[in-house]
Design a protein around this motif. Structure first.
Motif, PDB file in Angstrom:
ATOM      1  N   GLY A   1      33.955  32.778   2.033  1.00 33.18           N
ATOM      2  CA  GLY A   1      34.958  32.015   2.767  1.00 33.18           C
ATOM      3  C   GLY A   1      35.973  32.871   3.494  1.00 33.18           C
ATOM      4  N   GLU A   2      36.188  34.119   3.031  1.00 30.45           N
ATOM      5  CA  GLU A   2      37.176  35.000   3.652  1.00 30.45           C
ATOM      6  C   GLU A   2      36.603  35.807   4.807  1.00 30.45           C
ATOM      7  N   LEU A   3      35.293  35.742   4.996  1.00 33.17           N
ATOM      8  CA  LEU A   3      34.661  36.503   6.066  1.00 33.17           C
ATOM      9  C   LEU A   3      34.764  35.753   7.396  1.00 33.17           C
ATOM     10  N   TYR A   4      34.428  36.451   8.470  1.00 35.28           N
ATOM     11  CA  TYR A   4      34.337  35.839   9.798  1.00 35.28           C
ATOM     12  C   TYR A   4      32.856  35.620  10.134  1.00 35.28           C
ATOM     13  N   PRO A   5      32.552  34.649  10.992  1.00 34.93           N
ATOM     14  CA  PRO A   5      31.148  34.345  11.300  1.00 34.93           C
ATOM     15  C   PRO A   5      30.337  35.568  11.734  1.00 34.93           C
ATOM     16  N   ALA A   6      30.954  36.484  12.491  1.00 31.20           N
ATOM     17  CA  ALA A   6      30.226  37.650  12.984  1.00 31.20           C
ATOM     18  C   ALA A   6      29.755  38.563  11.858  1.00 31.20           C
ATOM     19  N   GLU A   7      30.355  38.412  10.674  1.00 31.33           N
ATOM     20  CA  GLU A   7      29.977  39.243   9.531  1.00 31.33           C
ATOM     21  C   GLU A   7      28.809  38.647   8.743  1.00 31.33           C
ATOM     22  N   LEU A   8      28.293  37.527   9.184  1.00 29.37           N
ATOM     23  CA  LEU A   8      27.238  36.828   8.452  1.00 29.37           C
ATOM     24  C   LEU A   8      25.899  36.953   9.162  1.00 29.37           C
ATOM     25  N   SER A   9      24.825  36.876   8.386  1.00 28.70           N
ATOM     26  CA  SER A   9      23.480  36.806   8.957  1.00 28.70           C
ATOM     27  C   SER A   9      23.272  35.426   9.585  1.00 28.70           C
ATOM     28  N   GLY A  10      22.192  35.293  10.359  1.00 26.29           N
ATOM     29  CA  GLY A  10      21.901  34.004  10.988  1.00 26.29           C
ATOM     30  C   GLY A  10      21.705  32.898   9.969  1.00 26.29           C
ATOM     31  N   GLY A  11      21.024  33.206   8.873  1.00 25.47           N
ATOM     32  CA  GLY A  11      20.799  32.200   7.834  1.00 25.47           C
ATOM     33  C   GLY A  11      22.083  31.771   7.162  1.00 25.47           C
ATOM     34  N   MET A  12      22.988  32.742   6.918  1.00 27.19           N
ATOM     35  CA  MET A  12      24.265  32.401   6.298  1.00 27.19           C
ATOM     36  C   MET A  12      25.131  31.589   7.252  1.00 27.19           C
ATOM     37  N   GLN A  13      25.087  31.927   8.542  1.00 26.95           N
ATOM     38  CA  GLN A  13      25.826  31.131   9.523  1.00 26.95           C
ATOM     39  C   GLN A  13      25.343  29.683   9.525  1.00 26.95           C
ATOM     40  N   LYS A  14      24.031  29.508   9.405  1.00 26.25           N
ATOM     41  CA  LYS A  14      23.484  28.150   9.392  1.00 26.25           C
ATOM     42  C   LYS A  14      23.949  27.391   8.156  1.00 26.25           C
ATOM     43  N   ARG A  15      24.031  28.096   7.021  1.00 29.20           N
ATOM     44  CA  ARG A  15      24.544  27.459   5.797  1.00 29.20           C
ATOM     45  C   ARG A  15      26.003  27.037   5.969  1.00 29.20           C
ATOM     46  N   VAL A  16      26.794  27.918   6.597  1.00 29.79           N
ATOM     47  CA  VAL A  16      28.200  27.580   6.842  1.00 29.79           C
ATOM     48  C   VAL A  16      28.297  26.356   7.754  1.00 29.79           C
ATOM     49  N   SER A  17      27.437  26.306   8.758  1.00 31.83           N
ATOM     50  CA  SER A  17      27.439  25.147   9.658  1.00 31.83           C
ATOM     51  C   SER A  17      27.081  23.871   8.912  1.00 31.83           C
ATOM     52  N   LEU A  18      26.167  23.976   7.961  1.00 39.04           N
ATOM     53  CA  LEU A  18      25.805  22.818   7.146  1.00 39.04           C
ATOM     54  C   LEU A  18      26.973  22.408   6.254  1.00 39.04           C
ATOM     55  N   ALA A  19      27.652  23.410   5.669  1.00 37.77           N
ATOM     56  CA  ALA A  19      28.828  23.104   4.846  1.00 37.77           C
ATOM     57  C   ALA A  19      29.886  22.376   5.667  1.00 37.77           C
ATOM     58  N   ARG A  20      30.086  22.816   6.921  1.00 43.72           N
ATOM     59  CA  ARG A  20      31.060  22.148   7.791  1.00 43.72           C
ATOM     60  C   ARG A  20      30.621  20.714   8.098  1.00 43.72           C
ATOM     61  N   ALA A  21      29.313  20.522   8.297  1.00 42.88           N
ATOM     62  CA  ALA A  21      28.806  19.180   8.626  1.00 42.88           C
ATOM     63  C   ALA A  21      29.044  18.186   7.495  1.00 42.88           C
ATOM     64  N   ILE A  22      29.075  18.673   6.244  1.00 42.26           N
ATOM     65  CA  ILE A  22      29.254  17.755   5.105  1.00 42.26           C
ATOM     66  C   ILE A  22      30.684  17.772   4.558  1.00 42.26           C
ATOM     67  N   ALA A  23      31.581  18.538   5.190  1.00 45.85           N
ATOM     68  CA  ALA A  23      32.926  18.740   4.638  1.00 45.85           C
ATOM     69  C   ALA A  23      33.705  17.438   4.500  1.00 45.85           C
ATOM     70  N   ARG A  24      33.498  16.498   5.415  1.00 44.98           N
ATOM     71  CA  ARG A  24      34.232  15.230   5.378  1.00 44.98           C
ATOM     72  C   ARG A  24      33.427  14.141   4.676  1.00 44.98           C
ATOM     73  N   GLU A  25      32.333  14.553   4.034  1.00 44.60           N
ATOM     74  CA  GLU A  25      31.438  13.630   3.330  1.00 44.60           C
ATOM     75  C   GLU A  25      31.052  12.440   4.211  1.00 44.60           C
ATOM     76  N   PRO A  26      30.424  12.742   5.335  1.00 47.00           N
ATOM     77  CA  PRO A  26      30.088  11.690   6.304  1.00 47.00           C
ATOM     78  C   PRO A  26      29.005  10.751   5.796  1.00 47.00           C
ATOM     79  N   GLU A  27      28.999   9.564   6.366  1.00 50.45           N
ATOM     80  CA  GLU A  27      27.950   8.585   6.050  1.00 50.45           C
ATOM     81  C   GLU A  27      26.678   8.871   6.838  1.00 50.45           C
ATOM     82  N   ILE A  28      26.839   9.491   8.010  1.00 48.21           N
ATOM     83  CA  ILE A  28      25.716   9.779   8.904  1.00 48.21           C
ATOM     84  C   ILE A  28      25.803  11.244   9.323  1.00 48.21           C
ATOM     85  N   ILE A  29      24.705  11.979   9.184  1.00 45.50           N
ATOM     86  CA  ILE A  29      24.694  13.385   9.588  1.00 45.50           C
ATOM     87  C   ILE A  29      23.626  13.577  10.662  1.00 45.50           C
TER      88      ILE A  29
END
Length: 259
Positions: A138-166
Motif C-alpha cells: 500500500g505504501e508503494l507507487y504503481p510504477a514500483e509494481l509488476s504488471g500483475g500486481m498493478q492488475k491486482r491493485v486495480s481489482l482492489a480499487r474496483a471492489i473498494a466501495r463494495e459495488p453491486e455491479i462490477i
C-alpha cells in the motif's frame, strides 16, 4: 428471466457514430449475482456497449435498466445514485501514478463517499488483502509494481466501495498466461464474496470461460449468440465457432491492409 431477479436489462439499444452503426438493436439481460462475458473482435462494439450501460455514452434508441430503473438520460443526483452501484476494472489499470497504492484503492471511498482518510486506508488495506497483497504494498507507487500486481491493485480499487455491479474491461490484457489465470481466479473470488453482478468484455477465451456463467457474442453491432458458458462449444454458430477457436478461416473476415 424473472423480472425480480434481473439486475441489468438492455432492450433495442442502438448507437452510431456518424454513418457507422456500432450497436444495432442489442437485447440482453443479466440476473443478480450472475457473471456475463461479452466476446467479439476488435471494433465489434463491446466497449461501446459497456459505456452505454455505465452511462458514459447515450444510445440513440433503446432502454438500459438497472434494477428496473431506466437510466438512459438520467443526470445529476439520480445518475450519481446509480453510479454508486458500479465498480470498474479498466483495461490498462488506469492507476494514478502520483498516488500511493493505498490512495489509489481508497480513491472512491474518499472522493465519492467522503470517508475520512484513516478509515479509507483501512478499507484499502483490507481490499489489498482480498486480492493477495500485503499491507506494505500500500505504501508503494504503481510504477514500483509488476504488471500483475498493478492488475491486482486495480481489482482492489474496483471492489473498494463494495459495488453491486462490477465491470471488467479486458481484465487479462498484457499478462502472461499464468498471471492471467491468477487474475481470473481473483475475479471469480471477489465477485462471489461480494455477491456482485459482473459484466466483462474480453477476447481472451480462457478468461471468458473461467469467469462467466453466461457468454454473449457481438458481431457487427448485433448480439449473434448468447447462452450458458458450458453451451458455447455446441453453439452451432459458425461465427462463434471461428472466434472461440481463433481460426483465420471462416465467416469473420479481418480487415488487413496490403503492404
Amino acid at each position: 428471466m424473472n423480472a425480480a431477479l434481473t439486475k441489468i436489462s438492455l432492450k433495442g439499444v442502438r448507437k452510431s457514430f456518424g454513418p457507422k452503426k456500432v450497436l444495432d438493436g442489442i437485447d440482453v439481460e443479466v440476473d443478480a449475482g450472475q457473471s456475463l462475458v461479452i466476446i467479439g473482435g476488435s471494433g465489434s462494439g463491446k466497449s461501446v456497449l459497456l459505456k452505454c450501460i455505465l452511462g458514459l455514452l447515450r444510445p440513440e434508441a433503446g432502454s438500459v435498466r438497472i434494477d428496473g430503473e431506466e437510466t438512459v438520460g438520467i443526470n445529476g443526483t439520480d445518475r450519481a445514485r446509480v453510479m454508486k452501484k458500479f465498480g470498474m476494472l479498466f483495461q490498462g489499470g488506469a492507476l494514478f501514478d502520483s498516488l500511493r497504492v493505498w490512495q489509489n484503492v481508497a480513491f472512491g471511498p474518499i472522493q465519492a463517499d467522503g470517508v475520512p482518510a484513516p478509515k479509507a486506508k483501512e478499507i484499502a488495506l483490507a481490499k489489498l488483502g482480498a486480492v493477495g497483497l500485503p499491507p506494505e504494498v500500500g505504501e508503494l507507487y504503481p510504477a514500483e509494481l509488476s504488471g500483475g500486481m498493478q492488475k491486482r491493485v486495480s481489482l482492489a480499487r474496483a471492489i473498494a466501495r463494495e459495488p453491486e455491479i462490477i465491470f471488467f474491461d479486458e481484465p487479462t490484457t498484457g499478462l502472461d498466461p499464468i498471471m492471467a489465470d491468477v487474475i481470473n481466479d481473483l475475479i471469480v473470488k471477489c465477485v462471489r464474496d461480494l455477491g456482485a453482478t459482473a459484466i466483462s468484455i474480453t477476447h481472451d477465451m480462457a478468461s471468458a470461460r473461467k469467469i462467466s456463467d453466461r457468454v454473449a457474442m457481438i458481431y457487427e453491432g448485433k448480439l449473434i449468440w448468447q447462452g450458458a458458458t458450458a453451451e458455447i462449444d455446441q453453439s452451432n454458430d459458425p461465427y462463434v465457432d471461428q472466434f472461440i477457436h481463433g481460426r483465420a478461416e471462416g465467416p469473420i473476415k479481418m480487415q488487413v491492409r496490403k503492404l
